[in-house]
Scaffold this active site. Structure first.
Site, mmCIF file in Angstrom:
data_model
loop_
_atom_site.group_PDB
_atom_site.id
_atom_site.type_symbol
_atom_site.label_atom_id
_atom_site.label_comp_id
_atom_site.label_asym_id
_atom_site.label_seq_id
_atom_site.Cartn_x
_atom_site.Cartn_y
_atom_site.Cartn_z
ATOM 1 N N ASP A 15 0.854 -1.180 0.000
ATOM 2 C CA ASP A 15 0.000 0.000 0.000
ATOM 3 C C ASP A 15 0.898 1.242 0.000
ATOM 4 O O ASP A 15 2.126 1.127 0.122
ATOM 5 C CB ASP A 15 -0.885 -0.049 1.246
ATOM 6 C CG ASP A 15 -1.759 1.171 1.396
ATOM 7 O OD1 ASP A 15 -2.430 1.547 0.428
ATOM 8 O OD2 ASP A 15 -1.755 1.765 2.495
ATOM 9 N N ALA A 17 -0.111 5.264 1.311
ATOM 10 C CA ALA A 17 -0.273 6.090 2.515
ATOM 11 C C ALA A 17 -0.468 5.210 3.751
ATOM 12 O O ALA A 17 -1.311 4.318 3.774
ATOM 13 C CB ALA A 17 -1.462 7.029 2.354
ATOM 14 N N ALA A 48 -13.853 10.194 9.160
ATOM 15 C CA ALA A 48 -13.165 10.122 7.866
ATOM 16 C C ALA A 48 -12.257 8.907 7.783
ATOM 17 O O ALA A 48 -12.084 8.327 6.704
ATOM 18 C CB ALA A 48 -12.370 11.399 7.626
ATOM 19 N N MET A 52 -11.273 4.041 5.399
ATOM 20 C CA MET A 52 -9.986 4.208 4.724
ATOM 21 C C MET A 52 -9.521 2.903 4.065
ATOM 22 O O MET A 52 -9.675 1.823 4.629
ATOM 23 C CB MET A 52 -8.921 4.682 5.713
ATOM 24 C CG MET A 52 -7.669 5.239 5.046
ATOM 25 S SD MET A 52 -8.029 6.651 3.972
ATOM 26 C CE MET A 52 -8.576 7.864 5.167
ATOM 27 N N LYS A 56 -11.727 6.442 -3.372
ATOM 28 C CA LYS A 56 -12.172 7.672 -2.728
ATOM 29 C C LYS A 56 -13.644 7.988 -2.975
ATOM 30 O O LYS A 56 -14.320 8.508 -2.088
ATOM 31 C CB LYS A 56 -11.277 8.838 -3.157
ATOM 32 C CG LYS A 56 -9.802 8.622 -2.824
ATOM 33 C CD LYS A 56 -9.584 8.100 -1.404
ATOM 34 C CE LYS A 56 -8.129 7.791 -1.107
ATOM 35 N NZ LYS A 56 -7.947 7.041 0.152
ATOM 36 N N HIS A 59 -15.371 5.725 -0.721
ATOM 37 C CA HIS A 59 -15.133 6.204 0.648
ATOM 38 C C HIS A 59 -16.147 7.298 0.990
ATOM 39 O O HIS A 59 -16.772 7.272 2.066
ATOM 40 C CB HIS A 59 -13.700 6.744 0.735
ATOM 41 C CG HIS A 59 -13.251 7.079 2.116
ATOM 42 N ND1 HIS A 59 -12.029 6.676 2.610
ATOM 43 C CD2 HIS A 59 -13.823 7.795 3.111
ATOM 44 C CE1 HIS A 59 -11.885 7.130 3.848
ATOM 45 N NE2 HIS A 59 -12.956 7.823 4.170
ATOM 46 N N ARG A 163 -10.642 -1.781 -3.767
ATOM 47 C CA ARG A 163 -10.726 -2.523 -2.517
ATOM 48 C C ARG A 163 -12.125 -2.400 -1.896
ATOM 49 O O ARG A 163 -12.761 -1.367 -2.037
ATOM 50 C CB ARG A 163 -9.709 -1.956 -1.518
ATOM 51 C CG ARG A 163 -8.289 -1.988 -1.983
ATOM 52 C CD ARG A 163 -7.495 -1.029 -1.135
ATOM 53 N NE ARG A 163 -6.093 -1.076 -1.490
ATOM 54 C CZ ARG A 163 -5.202 -0.227 -0.985
ATOM 55 N NH1 ARG A 163 -5.573 0.711 -0.156
ATOM 56 N NH2 ARG A 163 -3.939 -0.322 -1.325
ATOM 57 N N ASP A 189 -2.370 -0.992 5.761
ATOM 58 C CA ASP A 189 -2.732 -0.479 7.081
ATOM 59 C C ASP A 189 -4.238 -0.367 7.268
ATOM 60 O O ASP A 189 -4.698 0.206 8.258
ATOM 61 C CB ASP A 189 -2.084 0.891 7.323
ATOM 62 C CG ASP A 189 -2.622 1.957 6.382
ATOM 63 O OD1 ASP A 189 -2.529 1.746 5.162
ATOM 64 O OD2 ASP A 189 -3.125 2.991 6.859
#
Length: 275
Positions: A15, A17, A48, A52, A56, A59, A163, A189
């Site tokens: 990944d 970030a 927010a 994650m 986006k 999201h 994802r 993460d």
């Protein structure tokens, strides 16, 4: 011909970030808050962070589906957010993200050394992210200036489904010429990122301290006392439990020991699908 399990790992799919760059995964989370604020809708950092790892747009859709956020939107606009509203927020999110991405582009301590060790062992380095390509291109450019270049990059809008679907991880397998998904380890993460690796049939490693779940800067993380850190690890391990990662480690710096263990398990004929 007969099937034989691979004898050792051939690739690590990393990944971005919270894994290789942006220790506390601040770049995406803060921009979600700012994008919603421009529509007079308050979203907290904690809210927010919840979805994650997803693409986006997805999201933002997931955030809009949260009852408290949907109610705030209704109070501001007289309706709950539609897909068109989600797209409007996404379109505001994108330029904000590109503008601010450089502020959180530093490599995570130990990441370069770890990647160098993996390459020395013959592993290829694939990568994927919840970022769309327009943002990912900027992230890749900034990382290259800091010394990190992956062998392949797949953005969330370069596949039919991001994802937690496995498409991005599998796109790396194809591009890198990996002979067996069991010879890959997916490091992430977030829960969607671990589910991506699981569904792709790979070994999975969840990061507990460098990314979204802990959500702290490297300096703040290092300043935590041992009791607080132990409690945070316990909390984060519980968050990842449903996605069933094969391993949980603090940061990417701990990955070489995991790779060594996976290679031993592969040599014994174990596969990630059977664990």
């Amino acid at each position: 011909m007969s099937y034989n399990t691979p004898s050792q790992l051939q690739a690590a799919i990393l990944d971005w970030a919270g894994t290789v760059v942006d220790f506390g995964s601040f770049a995406p989370t803060q921009i979600f808050v700012e994008a919603f604020a421009e529509f007079d809708v308050q979203v907290s950092i904690e809210e927010a962070r919840g979805p994650m790892g997803m693409g986006k747009w997805d999201h933002i859709r997931t955030l809009c589906n949260l009852p408290p956020v949907a109610e705030r939107y209704r109070k501001a606009f007289g309706r709950t957010p539609s897909d068109d509203d989600v797209t409007a927020i996404y379109q505001r999110f994108m330029p904000l993200q590109i503008e601010k991405i450089a502020e959180h582009s530093a490599l995570i301590p130990g990441a370069l050394d770890t990647i160098a060790q993996l390459r020395e062992q013959g592993l290829k380095i694939g990568s994927c992210s919840g970022y769309p390509k327009q943002v990912m291109d900027k992230v890749v450019q900034l990382a290259a200036k800091n010394g990190y270049v992956a062998d392949h990059v797949v953005a969330t809008d370069e596949v039919p489904n991001g994802r937690p679907w496995p498409a991005q991880a599998l796109a790396n397998v194809i591009a890198l010429g990996i002979e067996d998904v069991a010879a890959c380890v997916k490091v992430d993460d977030t829960v969607p990122g671990i589910l991506e690796g699981r569904r792709a049939g790979m070994w999975t490693v969840a990061l507990t301290c460098s990314g979204n779940a802990l959500g702290l800067s490297y300096e703040t993380y290092r300043a935590l006392d041992s009791e607080t850190l132990a409690n945070e690890r316990k909390r984060i391990h519980a968050l990842f439990a449903s996605s069933r990662p094969h391993y949980l480690i603090d940061t990417l710096a701990d990955l070489p020991q995991v790779v060594a263990d996976i290679n031993q398990r592969l040599a014994r004929g174990e596969t990630p699908q059977g664990c």
